[in-house]
Design a protein around this motif. Structure first.
Motif, PDB file in Angstrom:
ATOM      1  N   GLY A  96      42.806  45.141  28.996  1.00  0.00           N
ATOM      2  CA  GLY A  96      44.050  46.222  29.065  1.00  0.00           C
ATOM      3  C   GLY A  96      45.564  45.718  29.345  1.00  0.00           C
ATOM      4  N   LYS A  97      45.471  44.262  29.231  1.00  0.00           N
ATOM      5  CA  LYS A  97      46.690  43.665  29.291  1.00  0.00           C
ATOM      6  C   LYS A  97      47.672  43.166  28.155  1.00  0.00           C
ATOM      7  CE  LYS A  97      46.344  44.632  33.769  1.00  0.00           C
ATOM      8  NZ  LYS A  97      47.550  45.518  34.498  1.00  0.00           N
ATOM      9  N   ASP A  98      48.775  43.158  28.272  1.00  0.00           N
ATOM     10  CA  ASP A  98      49.721  42.671  26.973  1.00  0.00           C
ATOM     11  C   ASP A  98      49.557  41.118  27.015  1.00  0.00           C
ATOM     12  OD1 ASP A  98      51.718  41.789  25.484  1.00  0.00           O
ATOM     13  OD2 ASP A  98      52.978  43.149  25.896  1.00  0.00           O
ATOM     14  N   PRO A  99      49.054  40.627  25.989  1.00  0.00           N
ATOM     15  CA  PRO A  99      48.755  39.265  25.619  1.00  0.00           C
ATOM     16  C   PRO A  99      50.017  38.297  25.610  1.00  0.00           C
ATOM     17  CG  PRO A  99      48.395  40.162  23.543  1.00  0.00           C
ATOM     18  CD  PRO A  99      48.785  41.230  24.614  1.00  0.00           C
ATOM     19  N   LEU A 126      34.432  44.889  41.435  1.00  0.00           N
ATOM     20  CA  LEU A 126      35.376  44.344  42.526  1.00  0.00           C
ATOM     21  C   LEU A 126      36.738  43.745  42.006  1.00  0.00           C
ATOM     22  CD1 LEU A 126      32.840  42.726  45.186  1.00  0.00           C
ATOM     23  CD2 LEU A 126      33.203  45.077  44.560  1.00  0.00           C
ATOM     24  N   GLN A 127      36.463  43.134  41.027  1.00  0.00           N
ATOM     25  CA  GLN A 127      37.943  42.343  40.609  1.00  0.00           C
ATOM     26  C   GLN A 127      38.849  43.562  40.053  1.00  0.00           C
ATOM     27  OE1 GLN A 127      37.867  40.566  36.885  1.00  0.00           O
ATOM     28  NE2 GLN A 127      39.592  39.558  36.787  1.00  0.00           N
ATOM     29  N   LEU A 128      38.381  44.376  39.289  1.00  0.00           N
ATOM     30  CA  LEU A 128      39.247  45.289  38.789  1.00  0.00           C
ATOM     31  C   LEU A 128      39.537  46.415  39.855  1.00  0.00           C
ATOM     32  CD1 LEU A 128      37.440  46.463  35.434  1.00  0.00           C
ATOM     33  CD2 LEU A 128      39.341  44.992  35.763  1.00  0.00           C
ATOM     34  N   GLN A 137      44.693  47.864  42.825  1.00  0.00           N
ATOM     35  CA  GLN A 137      45.232  48.242  44.398  1.00  0.00           C
ATOM     36  C   GLN A 137      46.273  46.990  44.537  1.00  0.00           C
ATOM     37  OE1 GLN A 137      42.283  49.294  47.758  1.00  0.00           O
ATOM     38  NE2 GLN A 137      40.936  49.022  45.771  1.00  0.00           N
ATOM     39  N   GLY A 138      46.382  46.123  43.616  1.00  0.00           N
ATOM     40  CA  GLY A 138      47.343  45.023  43.825  1.00  0.00           C
ATOM     41  C   GLY A 138      46.992  44.130  44.941  1.00  0.00           C
ATOM     42  N   ARG A 139      45.679  43.815  45.077  1.00  0.00           N
ATOM     43  CA  ARG A 139      44.973  42.899  45.950  1.00  0.00           C
ATOM     44  C   ARG A 139      44.748  41.801  45.315  1.00  0.00           C
ATOM     45  NH1 ARG A 139      41.534  47.287  49.747  1.00  0.00           N
ATOM     46  NH2 ARG A 139      43.372  48.275  50.448  1.00  0.00           N
ATOM     47  N   PRO A 140      44.555  40.700  46.204  1.00  0.00           N
ATOM     48  CA  PRO A 140      44.024  39.247  45.554  1.00  0.00           C
ATOM     49  C   PRO A 140      42.508  39.512  44.858  1.00  0.00           C
ATOM     50  CG  PRO A 140      44.628  39.180  47.925  1.00  0.00           C
ATOM     51  CD  PRO A 140      44.692  40.373  47.743  1.00  0.00           C
ATOM     52  N   GLY A 172      36.146  39.393  43.983  1.00  0.00           N
ATOM     53  CA  GLY A 172      35.555  39.441  42.736  1.00  0.00           C
ATOM     54  C   GLY A 172      35.091  38.234  42.170  1.00  0.00           C
ATOM     55  N   LYS A 173      35.976  37.011  42.394  1.00  0.00           N
ATOM     56  CA  LYS A 173      35.950  36.071  41.746  1.00  0.00           C
ATOM     57  C   LYS A 173      35.288  34.594  42.419  1.00  0.00           C
ATOM     58  CE  LYS A 173      37.789  36.428  37.622  1.00  0.00           C
ATOM     59  NZ  LYS A 173      37.101  36.003  36.276  1.00  0.00           N
ATOM     60  N   ALA A 174      35.485  34.772  43.921  1.00  0.00           N
ATOM     61  CA  ALA A 174      35.347  33.595  44.903  1.00  0.00           C
ATOM     62  C   ALA A 174      33.977  33.513  45.727  1.00  0.00           C
ATOM     63  CB  ALA A 174      36.454  33.277  45.484  1.00  0.00           C
ATOM     64  N   PHE A 175      32.878  33.870  45.223  1.00  0.00           N
ATOM     65  CA  PHE A 175      31.534  34.285  45.900  1.00  0.00           C
ATOM     66  C   PHE A 175      30.632  33.063  45.650  1.00  0.00           C
ATOM     67  CE2 PHE A 175      31.455  36.636  41.873  1.00  0.00           C
ATOM     68  CZ  PHE A 175      30.497  36.118  41.304  1.00  0.00           C
ATOM     69  N   ASP A 176      29.634  33.065  46.280  1.00  0.00           N
ATOM     70  CA  ASP A 176      28.623  32.111  45.996  1.00  0.00           C
ATOM     71  C   ASP A 176      28.190  31.716  44.811  1.00  0.00           C
ATOM     72  OD1 ASP A 176      28.869  31.700  48.908  1.00  0.00           O
ATOM     73  OD2 ASP A 176      26.960  32.725  49.288  1.00  0.00           O
ATOM     74  N   PHE A 177      28.051  30.829  44.391  1.00  0.00           N
ATOM     75  CA  PHE A 177      27.363  30.198  42.977  1.00  0.00           C
ATOM     76  C   PHE A 177      28.458  30.904  41.884  1.00  0.00           C
ATOM     77  CE2 PHE A 177      23.893  30.818  46.184  1.00  0.00           C
ATOM     78  CZ  PHE A 177      23.542  29.245  46.205  1.00  0.00           C
TER      79      PHE A 177
END
Length: 235
Positions: A42-45, A116-118, A123-126, A130-135
């Motif tokens: 959903g973003k402009d490329p 979690l990423q979306l 919400q404009g949060r890091p 959504g990305k930096a979990f175990d394994f």
């Protein structure tokens, strides 16, 4: 000096054709670096300056290791990626010299808790949860540049249970490997052991327990990740 408790083991990834392992210092990831993937998110490329997020070094896991469906998500996604391993330190690296700092290349899977990423994005949060979990960073054996050369093009594909899900070419990267290295080095010094996951093509989608995910990049072979049931007791 003594540590108050034992330090964690050095995270590392395999080296192709060797018993040696490459120590991992940091893991950088490039967001939305294929135009078609940007559109599906959903973003402009348009070729705006690239943005980055990180994963902890101990999120790295080898090809073939089973990954349990992670906690706190109902939408767990695969992302096929070319991985770059830095072998020479540098700051403010010119694009034309950036490839001199590459030790090798690997196949990677940027596992993502998409819900979690979306939610964080809206919400404009890091993106960390959504990305930096175990394994969450499956990285195959690193192939030295001396053996495979530099990869500017070549098929990148991903299948789940033998069904093709992602199919593109490295030539479709919006920001090339030399450009990514140069831009990162303007913000901080790149050092040996830094890993860059360069972005994923279109076709991202969910994984469930029992799935077998295979990613292949022309010239680098393939990696495999079996997905198992959520660890008992996890939310």
């Amino acid at each position: 000096m003594a540590f108050v408790f034992d330090p964690m083991p050095q995270p590392s990834v395999a080296v192709a054709g060797s018993d040696d392992r490459l120590p991992v210092r940091r893991v950088f990831c490039v967001g939305r670096n294929y135009a078609a993937h940007a559109r599906e998110m959903g973003k402009d490329p348009d070729r705006d300056p690239p943005f980055f997020f990180t994963k902890p070094a101990d999120a790295v896991v080898d090809s073939g290791v089973a990954v349990a469906y992670p906690a706190e998500t109902l939408n767990f996604h695969y992302e096929a990626e070319l991985v770059v391993a830095i072998g020479k330190a540098g700051r403010d690296i010119p694009t034309q010299h950036a490839l001199d700092h590459v030790w090798g290349y690997a196949v990677g899977n940027d596992l993502t808790r998409r819900d979690l990423q979306l939610a964080a994005r809206e919400q404009g949060r890091p993106w960390d949860w959504g990305k930096a979990f175990d394994f969450s960073a499956v990285i195959g054996p690193v192939h030295p540049v001396a053996q495979v050369g530099h990869l500017g093009r070549g098929r990148i594909s991903l299948s789940v249970n033998d069904v093709l899900k992602q199919d593109s070419d490295l030539a479709n990267l919006i920001w090339s490997v030399p450009e990514i290295i140069s831009i990162l080095s303007q913000s901080m010094e790149m050092k040996p052991g830094d890993i860059i996951m360069t972005g994923t093509p279109e076709g991202v989608g969910p994984l469930v327990p029992g799935d077998h995910c295979v990613i292949e990049i022309e010239g680098l072979g393939k990696i495999e990740t079996p997905i198992t049931e959520r660890v008992k007791g996890q939310a």
